[in-house]
Design an enzyme around this catalytic site. Structure first.
Site, PDB file in Angstrom:
ATOM      1  N   ARG A  54     -32.276   5.575  -2.400  1.00 42.84           N
ATOM      2  CA  ARG A  54     -30.847   5.541  -2.936  1.00 42.84           C
ATOM      3  C   ARG A  54     -30.595   6.512  -4.253  1.00 42.84           C
ATOM      4  NH1 ARG A  54     -27.162   0.458  -5.502  1.00 42.84           N
ATOM      5  NH2 ARG A  54     -25.414   1.879  -6.014  1.00 42.84           N
ATOM      6  N   ASN A  62     -24.592  -0.991   4.257  1.00 49.89           N
ATOM      7  CA  ASN A  62     -23.705   0.357   4.309  1.00 49.89           C
ATOM      8  C   ASN A  62     -24.761   1.414   4.950  1.00 49.89           C
ATOM      9  OD1 ASN A  62     -21.337  -0.316   2.788  1.00 49.89           O
ATOM     10  ND2 ASN A  62     -22.582  -0.488   0.966  1.00 49.89           N
ATOM     11  N   CYS A  68     -17.115  -6.094   4.409  1.00 53.79           N
ATOM     12  CA  CYS A  68     -17.060  -5.363   2.970  1.00 53.79           C
ATOM     13  C   CYS A  68     -16.435  -6.140   1.990  1.00 53.79           C
ATOM     14  CB  CYS A  68     -16.317  -4.103   3.003  1.00 53.79           C
ATOM     15  SG  CYS A  68     -16.306  -2.921   1.590  1.00 53.79           S
ATOM     16  N   HIS A  87     -14.659   1.757   3.010  1.00 55.37           N
ATOM     17  CA  HIS A  87     -14.658   2.499   1.862  1.00 55.37           C
ATOM     18  C   HIS A  87     -13.704   3.831   2.246  1.00 55.37           C
ATOM     19  CE1 HIS A  87     -18.839   0.993   0.655  1.00 55.37           C
ATOM     20  NE2 HIS A  87     -17.847   0.139   0.735  1.00 55.37           N
ATOM     21  N   TYR A 108     -13.130   3.939  -3.932  1.00 51.47           N
ATOM     22  CA  TYR A 108     -13.907   5.088  -3.067  1.00 51.47           C
ATOM     23  C   TYR A 108     -13.058   6.280  -3.077  1.00 51.47           C
ATOM     24  CZ  TYR A 108     -17.648   1.814  -2.652  1.00 51.47           C
ATOM     25  OH  TYR A 108     -18.758   0.756  -2.948  1.00 51.47           O
TER      26      TYR A 108
END
Length: 419
Positions: free
Chosen positions: A90, A144, A164, A194, A241
């Protein structure tokens, strides 16, 4: 009823357990199977889960498994919450794009594509295990990028729905602003995972969004990181987002000036694991709120209860478009309110989508199609095509540069790239 959690060693898991304990009447579980390849984390989180359930007087047993097949066997539902590569991968997703002047984020833009490349093949392997050992189970994906992963599962013929926490977060936020019960708040939520907007907020059938923006606009704007004039001009509330699209350059500057979110989360996770290791710990720690995923457990409980109990209620989920948004492919995955029951999810009718939203939704949906092709079939050219189609990238030289960098950085997770 048995529920399996793939990625059960996640520090998120006690958030789930807390919800299962509080909402036991909605979802009467008899076994929660936590599945994870990391035995040490699994032992810590499994112990914490058992203590939390015991404190709550919940009768469900907690089992822990490193063997996926044994863990999912006989489950009525399988919840996916895995992270291929952990926080280290990540961190690359969030920092590598910044070197090229692009937003560094784990689900959106170049970082989101890298995560999809690593994640989709693993999720499809897990889903085949579920098909073999729990053929009637629903797969609920919280992993995700949810839209891309859910489409991969549906395209492969699995019983899957994406979940979500953005919508339930808005519902709870608005309910608190208005001083009403969350269940009375109905959202006009539309878009892709998102990439969503709240175009309507109704309380007991009465539209209150204009009032919300007028009275609470400054506070809502601060929550989503956008100027209040954007909300007032749009007459709707974009999700957080959308900040990556509407304030791209500002976000890049901010990200370059501070540690990555992955670094922050790693520190939180380390502290949480110390708490979970304490044999006296038996309640969800406040620190878990900093990990993210607010209301995740409540959304998961509601969705699984409706799938298993055929409740036919309305929830915001990720599912096939069909003819809901006529400007998208019917096979696209969208995030909208849907009727949920034993059949799965059926999207409710949606008012025509404004061109300002429609263009961006179509653009990102096309990117998601190409991203899934790259994740399923590999090849640096497919990665480059997906980046070129992404509105946060969209330049040929930049897409080519990023494609090479992403493939090189993720080679250990991409069998096709090792050849």
């Amino acid at each position: 009823m048995k529920l399996a959690v793939v990625g059960g060693g996640s520090t998120y898991t006690p958030e789930l357990i807390d919800g299962f304990a509080r909402l036991r009447a909605e979802l009467p579980l008899t076994e929660i199977a936590l599945i994870d390849p990391d035995e040490q984390r699994l032992a810590l989180v499994g112990g914490m889960a058992r203590r939390m359930l015991a404190r709550a007087g919940h009768p469900a047993a907690v089992s822990t498994w490193t063997d996926r097949a044994a863990g999912v066997a006989g489950a009525a539902a399988v919840l996916l919450q895995l992270r291929v590569g952990g926080q280290a991968a990540r961190n690359v997703d969030e920092t590598l794009p910044l070197d090229c002047g692009c937003v560094g984020q784990e689900t959106t833009g170049a970082g989101g594509l890298a995560k999809a490349l690593r994640t989709v093949p693993v999720v499809l392997e897990i889903a085949e295990t579920v098909r073999a050992h729990a053929p009637d189970a629903w797969i609920v994906d919280f992993t995700n990028p949810v839209g891309i992963v859910t489409k991969a599962l549906l395209d492969a013929g699995h019983r899957a729905i994406g979940l979500c926490n953005v919508a339930i977060g808005f519902q709870r936020r608005f309910a608190a602003h208005l001083g009403v019960a969350p269940a009375s708040v109905e959202l006009g939520h539309v878009g892709l995972n998102h990439l969503t907007w709240e175009r309507s907020v109704k309380v007991d059938g009465q539209e209150v969004l204009p009032k919300l923006i007028e009275e609470q606009g400054e506070e809502i704007a601060a929550d989503i990181g956008l100027p209040v004039w954007v909300l007032r001009e749009l007459g709707m509330v974009p999700s957080y987002y959308l900040r990556y699209f509407y304030a791209h350059d500002q976000v890049v500057a901010e990200q370059r000036a501070k540690p990555s979110r992955a670094a922050e989360v790693k520190a939180v996770e380390d502290a949480l694991l110390e708490i979970y290791a304490d044999p006296a710990s038996d309640t969800k720690p406040e620190l878990l709120d900093k990990r993210g995923g607010a209301y995740y457990s409540e959304a998961a409980v509601a969705l699984i209860a409706s799938l298993i109990g055929d409740r036919g209620d309305t929830q915001v989920v990720n599912t096939r478009n069909g003819d809901t948004l006529p400007f998208l492919d019917p096979e696209a995955v969208i995030e909208v309110p849907a009727t949920v029951g034993a059949h799965g999810a059926t999207p409710l009718p949606v008012d025509p989508v404004q061109p300002l939203l429609r263009g961006l939704i179509a653009h990102v949906s096309a990117y998601e199609t190409l991203a899934l092709e790259a994740a399923r079939h590999g090849g640096e050219r497919r990665v480059r095509d997906a980046l070129l189609a992404n509105p946060l990238i969209g330049q040929a030289d930049l897409a080519a540069d990023l494609a090479g960098r992403l493939v090189a950085a993720n080679r250990a997770y991409l069998p096709w790239a090792a050849r």
